[in-house]
Design a protein around this motif. Structure first.
Motif, PDB file in Angstrom:
ATOM      1  N   PHE A 140       0.650  -1.136   0.029  1.00  0.00           N
ATOM      2  CA  PHE A 140      -0.066  -0.032   0.137  1.00  0.00           C
ATOM      3  C   PHE A 140       0.776   1.162  -0.159  1.00  0.00           C
ATOM      4  CE2 PHE A 140       0.681   1.161   4.473  1.00  0.00           C
ATOM      5  CZ  PHE A 140       0.691   0.136   5.203  1.00  0.00           C
ATOM      6  N   PHE A 141       0.190   2.441  -0.167  1.00  0.00           N
ATOM      7  CA  PHE A 141       0.917   3.790  -0.515  1.00  0.00           C
ATOM      8  C   PHE A 141       0.322   4.653   0.715  1.00  0.00           C
ATOM      9  CE2 PHE A 141      -0.013   7.867  -1.861  1.00  0.00           C
ATOM     10  CZ  PHE A 141       1.317   8.445  -2.164  1.00  0.00           C
ATOM     11  N   PHE A 142       1.332   5.377   1.112  1.00  0.00           N
ATOM     12  CA  PHE A 142       0.959   6.255   2.313  1.00  0.00           C
ATOM     13  C   PHE A 142       1.955   7.704   2.256  1.00  0.00           C
ATOM     14  CE2 PHE A 142       3.783   3.400   4.286  1.00  0.00           C
ATOM     15  CZ  PHE A 142       4.601   4.342   5.307  1.00  0.00           C
ATOM     16  N   LYS A 143       1.318   8.654   2.482  1.00  0.00           N
ATOM     17  CA  LYS A 143       2.236  10.094   2.361  1.00  0.00           C
ATOM     18  C   LYS A 143       2.614  10.267   3.810  1.00  0.00           C
ATOM     19  CE  LYS A 143      -0.694  12.520  -0.006  1.00  0.00           C
ATOM     20  NZ  LYS A 143      -1.498  13.587  -0.833  1.00  0.00           N
ATOM     21  N   SER A 144       3.798  10.876   4.113  1.00  0.00           N
ATOM     22  CA  SER A 144       4.207  11.597   5.338  1.00  0.00           C
ATOM     23  C   SER A 144       5.007  12.831   5.200  1.00  0.00           C
ATOM     24  CB  SER A 144       5.044  10.472   5.984  1.00  0.00           C
ATOM     25  OG  SER A 144       6.117  10.265   5.174  1.00  0.00           O
ATOM     26  N   ARG A 145       5.153  13.466   6.360  1.00  0.00           N
ATOM     27  CA  ARG A 145       5.988  14.608   6.128  1.00  0.00           C
ATOM     28  C   ARG A 145       7.064  14.783   7.263  1.00  0.00           C
ATOM     29  NH1 ARG A 145       5.008  19.119   3.251  1.00  0.00           N
ATOM     30  NH2 ARG A 145       3.317  19.322   1.933  1.00  0.00           N
ATOM     31  N   ILE A 146       8.263  15.368   7.099  1.00  0.00           N
ATOM     32  CA  ILE A 146       8.972  15.446   8.221  1.00  0.00           C
ATOM     33  C   ILE A 146       9.969  16.707   7.995  1.00  0.00           C
ATOM     34  CG2 ILE A 146      11.606  14.611   8.899  1.00  0.00           C
ATOM     35  CD1 ILE A 146      10.773  11.954   8.589  1.00  0.00           C
ATOM     36  N   LYS A 147       9.924  17.464   9.113  1.00  0.00           N
ATOM     37  CA  LYS A 147      10.798  18.648   9.203  1.00  0.00           C
ATOM     38  C   LYS A 147      11.984  18.451  10.025  1.00  0.00           C
ATOM     39  CE  LYS A 147      10.768  23.453  10.670  1.00  0.00           C
ATOM     40  NZ  LYS A 147      12.086  23.299  11.694  1.00  0.00           N
ATOM     41  N   TRP A 148      13.012  18.669   9.424  1.00  0.00           N
ATOM     42  CA  TRP A 148      14.329  18.417  10.514  1.00  0.00           C
ATOM     43  C   TRP A 148      14.880  19.604  10.951  1.00  0.00           C
ATOM     44  CZ3 TRP A 148      15.973  13.417  10.258  1.00  0.00           C
ATOM     45  CH2 TRP A 148      15.511  12.464   9.363  1.00  0.00           C
ATOM     46  N   LEU A 149      15.539  19.465  12.085  1.00  0.00           N
ATOM     47  CA  LEU A 149      16.177  20.527  12.814  1.00  0.00           C
ATOM     48  C   LEU A 149      17.618  20.849  11.915  1.00  0.00           C
ATOM     49  CD1 LEU A 149      15.921  19.132  16.190  1.00  0.00           C
ATOM     50  CD2 LEU A 149      14.928  21.313  15.617  1.00  0.00           C
ATOM     51  N   PRO A 150      18.093  21.779  12.185  1.00  0.00           N
ATOM     52  CA  PRO A 150      19.265  22.241  11.355  1.00  0.00           C
ATOM     53  C   PRO A 150      20.344  21.136  11.658  1.00  0.00           C
ATOM     54  CG  PRO A 150      18.534  24.257  12.471  1.00  0.00           C
ATOM     55  CD  PRO A 150      17.715  23.141  13.027  1.00  0.00           C
ATOM     56  N   ARG A 151      21.452  20.933  10.486  1.00  0.00           N
ATOM     57  CA  ARG A 151      22.310  20.043  10.358  1.00  0.00           C
ATOM     58  C   ARG A 151      23.135  19.866  11.748  1.00  0.00           C
ATOM     59  NH1 ARG A 151      22.237  16.860   5.886  1.00  0.00           N
ATOM     60  NH2 ARG A 151      21.101  17.828   4.236  1.00  0.00           N
ATOM     61  N   THR A 152      23.211  20.898  12.325  1.00  0.00           N
ATOM     62  CA  THR A 152      24.106  21.069  13.725  1.00  0.00           C
ATOM     63  C   THR A 152      23.304  20.433  14.677  1.00  0.00           C
ATOM     64  OG1 THR A 152      23.231  23.274  14.151  1.00  0.00           O
ATOM     65  CG2 THR A 152      25.376  23.392  12.828  1.00  0.00           C
ATOM     66  N   ASP A 153      22.171  19.985  14.535  1.00  0.00           N
ATOM     67  CA  ASP A 153      21.353  19.511  15.540  1.00  0.00           C
ATOM     68  C   ASP A 153      21.229  17.926  15.651  1.00  0.00           C
ATOM     69  OD1 ASP A 153      20.800  21.849  17.052  1.00  0.00           O
ATOM     70  OD2 ASP A 153      19.036  22.187  15.906  1.00  0.00           O
ATOM     71  N   ASP A 154      22.210  17.281  15.016  1.00  0.00           N
ATOM     72  CA  ASP A 154      22.617  15.836  14.792  1.00  0.00           C
ATOM     73  C   ASP A 154      21.381  15.189  14.093  1.00  0.00           C
ATOM     74  OD1 ASP A 154      25.062  15.682  16.318  1.00  0.00           O
ATOM     75  OD2 ASP A 154      23.619  15.621  18.354  1.00  0.00           O
ATOM     76  N   GLN A 155      20.960  15.983  12.877  1.00  0.00           N
ATOM     77  CA  GLN A 155      19.851  15.301  12.189  1.00  0.00           C
ATOM     78  C   GLN A 155      18.890  14.952  12.976  1.00  0.00           C
ATOM     79  OE1 GLN A 155      21.477  12.316   9.603  1.00  0.00           O
ATOM     80  NE2 GLN A 155      23.089  13.681   8.920  1.00  0.00           N
ATOM     81  N   ASP A 156      18.335  15.439  13.933  1.00  0.00           N
ATOM     82  CA  ASP A 156      17.170  15.298  14.801  1.00  0.00           C
ATOM     83  C   ASP A 156      15.908  15.778  13.889  1.00  0.00           C
ATOM     84  OD1 ASP A 156      18.524  15.638  17.955  1.00  0.00           O
ATOM     85  OD2 ASP A 156      18.272  13.760  16.718  1.00  0.00           O
ATOM     86  N   ILE A 157      14.798  14.789  14.412  1.00  0.00           N
ATOM     87  CA  ILE A 157      13.403  15.235  13.496  1.00  0.00           C
ATOM     88  C   ILE A 157      12.760  16.258  14.312  1.00  0.00           C
ATOM     89  CG2 ILE A 157      11.210  14.536  12.963  1.00  0.00           C
ATOM     90  CD1 ILE A 157      12.412  11.933  11.967  1.00  0.00           C
ATOM     91  N   ASP A 158      12.235  17.656  13.827  1.00  0.00           N
ATOM     92  CA  ASP A 158      11.659  18.627  14.432  1.00  0.00           C
ATOM     93  C   ASP A 158      10.113  18.464  14.532  1.00  0.00           C
ATOM     94  OD1 ASP A 158      11.126  21.023  15.886  1.00  0.00           O
ATOM     95  OD2 ASP A 158      11.145  22.187  14.121  1.00  0.00           O
ATOM     96  N   CYS A 159       9.694  17.849  13.445  1.00  0.00           N
ATOM     97  CA  CYS A 159       8.276  17.598  13.404  1.00  0.00           C
ATOM     98  C   CYS A 159       7.764  16.332  12.476  1.00  0.00           C
ATOM     99  CB  CYS A 159       7.243  18.718  12.948  1.00  0.00           C
ATOM    100  SG  CYS A 159       5.658  18.501  13.160  1.00  0.00           S
ATOM    101  N   ARG A 160       7.047  15.585  12.789  1.00  0.00           N
ATOM    102  CA  ARG A 160       6.769  14.246  11.937  1.00  0.00           C
ATOM    103  C   ARG A 160       5.255  14.222  11.860  1.00  0.00           C
ATOM    104  NH1 ARG A 160       9.237   8.776  10.974  1.00  0.00           N
ATOM    105  NH2 ARG A 160      10.605   9.034  12.434  1.00  0.00           N
ATOM    106  N   ALA A 161       4.945  14.131  10.613  1.00  0.00           N
ATOM    107  CA  ALA A 161       3.207  13.792  10.374  1.00  0.00           C
ATOM    108  C   ALA A 161       3.234  12.589   9.903  1.00  0.00           C
ATOM    109  CB  ALA A 161       2.609  14.961   9.631  1.00  0.00           C
ATOM    110  N   THR A 162       2.910  11.511  10.384  1.00  0.00           N
ATOM    111  CA  THR A 162       3.000  10.138   9.584  1.00  0.00           C
ATOM    112  C   THR A 162       1.863   9.829   8.840  1.00  0.00           C
ATOM    113  OG1 THR A 162       1.669   9.391  11.540  1.00  0.00           O
ATOM    114  CG2 THR A 162       4.003   9.020  11.762  1.00  0.00           C
ATOM    115  N   ASP A 163       0.764  10.838   8.758  1.00  0.00           N
ATOM    116  CA  ASP A 163      -0.161  10.686   7.717  1.00  0.00           C
ATOM    117  C   ASP A 163      -0.324  11.857   6.755  1.00  0.00           C
ATOM    118  OD1 ASP A 163      -0.789  12.691   9.272  1.00  0.00           O
ATOM    119  OD2 ASP A 163      -2.836  11.900  10.121  1.00  0.00           O
ATOM    120  N   ALA A 164       0.912  12.640   7.019  1.00  0.00           N
ATOM    121  CA  ALA A 164       1.037  13.888   6.060  1.00  0.00           C
ATOM    122  C   ALA A 164      -0.231  14.919   6.364  1.00  0.00           C
ATOM    123  CB  ALA A 164       1.048  13.493   4.582  1.00  0.00           C
TER     124      ALA A 164
END
Length: 267
Positions: free
Chosen positions: A72-96
């Protein structure tokens, strides 16, 4: 004994393996198909050859291509923190649709393109096309029937739209066909890197179809609760390579949509 079960997230699904009695699907991370780029740690360490596709959890290479039967297909969204922040995810929408930090995606400014001194800047929040799929026809038998996610974002976003269109305008369920996903090279101002390409797909056999139906039934209800193993793409991108479906036609017209002759009547 049915091997395609709800809790089978990592590697080959199985029932009855001892020691995992207290582990539920919420405790697991869904493996993702990844491309081995020049800056990928698996390439630097010599574990995976440049340009190969590999499993993000086991880090085992499938080769220069992998055959996948989409479930199956599903959409999502991710906002990353700046690269100086160890690539942590700032916000994640698992359903977009709704992010875990900034709320409703349609009302969030982070999904919009920006501008700085006349230069168009990509959205801080990345839209992602995902396909849960089953590995098929791999020479290494233990890899077959693995449940993995392949994600299309940024440089591969346009190809994800192409693949979804191929599936949608073919007859039958999404899992009626299996597709060869290959890596191919492209380049930008920073150099050469790899993106996905896909064929037109071939029909699956009866057993493969039945297995996919079972997987679909078991996974459909938890698809938006899966934690997919995600990390930031390597530093190979410029603003011209960071595409969304709203932007693709303007910056990359040759890949903006599936060609008219590729469409077939949907029945």
């Amino acid at each position: 004994m049915n091997e395609i079960t709800k809790g089978a997230a990592v590697a080959k699904a199985s029932v009855g393996s001892r020691g995992f009695e207290e582990a539920g699907e919420e405790d697991l991370v869904q493996p993702r198909i990844k491309l081995a780029q020049g800056m990928s740690p698996v390439v630097k360490d010599g574990d995976v050859e440049l340009g190969n596709v590999y499993n993000s959890i086991t880090q085992e290479a499938y080769g220069s291509n992998v055959i996948l039967q989409p479930i199956f297909f599903f959409k999502s969204r991710i906002k990353w923190l700046p690269r100086t922040d160890d690539q942590d995810i700032d916000c994640r929408a698992t359903d977009a649709k709704v992010g875990d930090k900034y709320g409703t995606c349609l009302e969030c400014d982070f999904r919009l393109w920006g501008e700085d001194k006349g230069e168009r800047l990509p959205p801080p929040c990345t839209e992602i096309y995902n396909f849960l799929a089953m590995v098929r026809d791999n020479p290494k038998d233990h890899m077959n029937r693995q449940l993995v996610v392949i994600s299309y974002m940024k440089t591969t976003f346009s190809e994800g739209r192409h693949l979804l269109s191929k599936m949608r305008y073919s007859s039958g369920d999404m899992f009626s066909k299996k597709y060869k996903i290959s890596s191919r090279t492209t380049k930008n101002k920073l150099g050469e890197f790899y993106i996905y390409s896909s064929d037109a797909g071939i029909a699956v056999n009866e057993d493969e179809y039945k297995e996919a139906v079972e997987a679909y039934k078991n996974w459909f209800d938890i698809r938006f609760h899966m934690e997919v193993d995600m990390d930031r793409e390597e530093d190979t991108l410029t603003k011209e390579d960071t595409l969304t479906k709203e932007d693709t036609a303007e910056t990359n017209p040759q890949e903006s949509a599936v060609k008219e002759e590729d469409f077939v009547e949907f029945k």
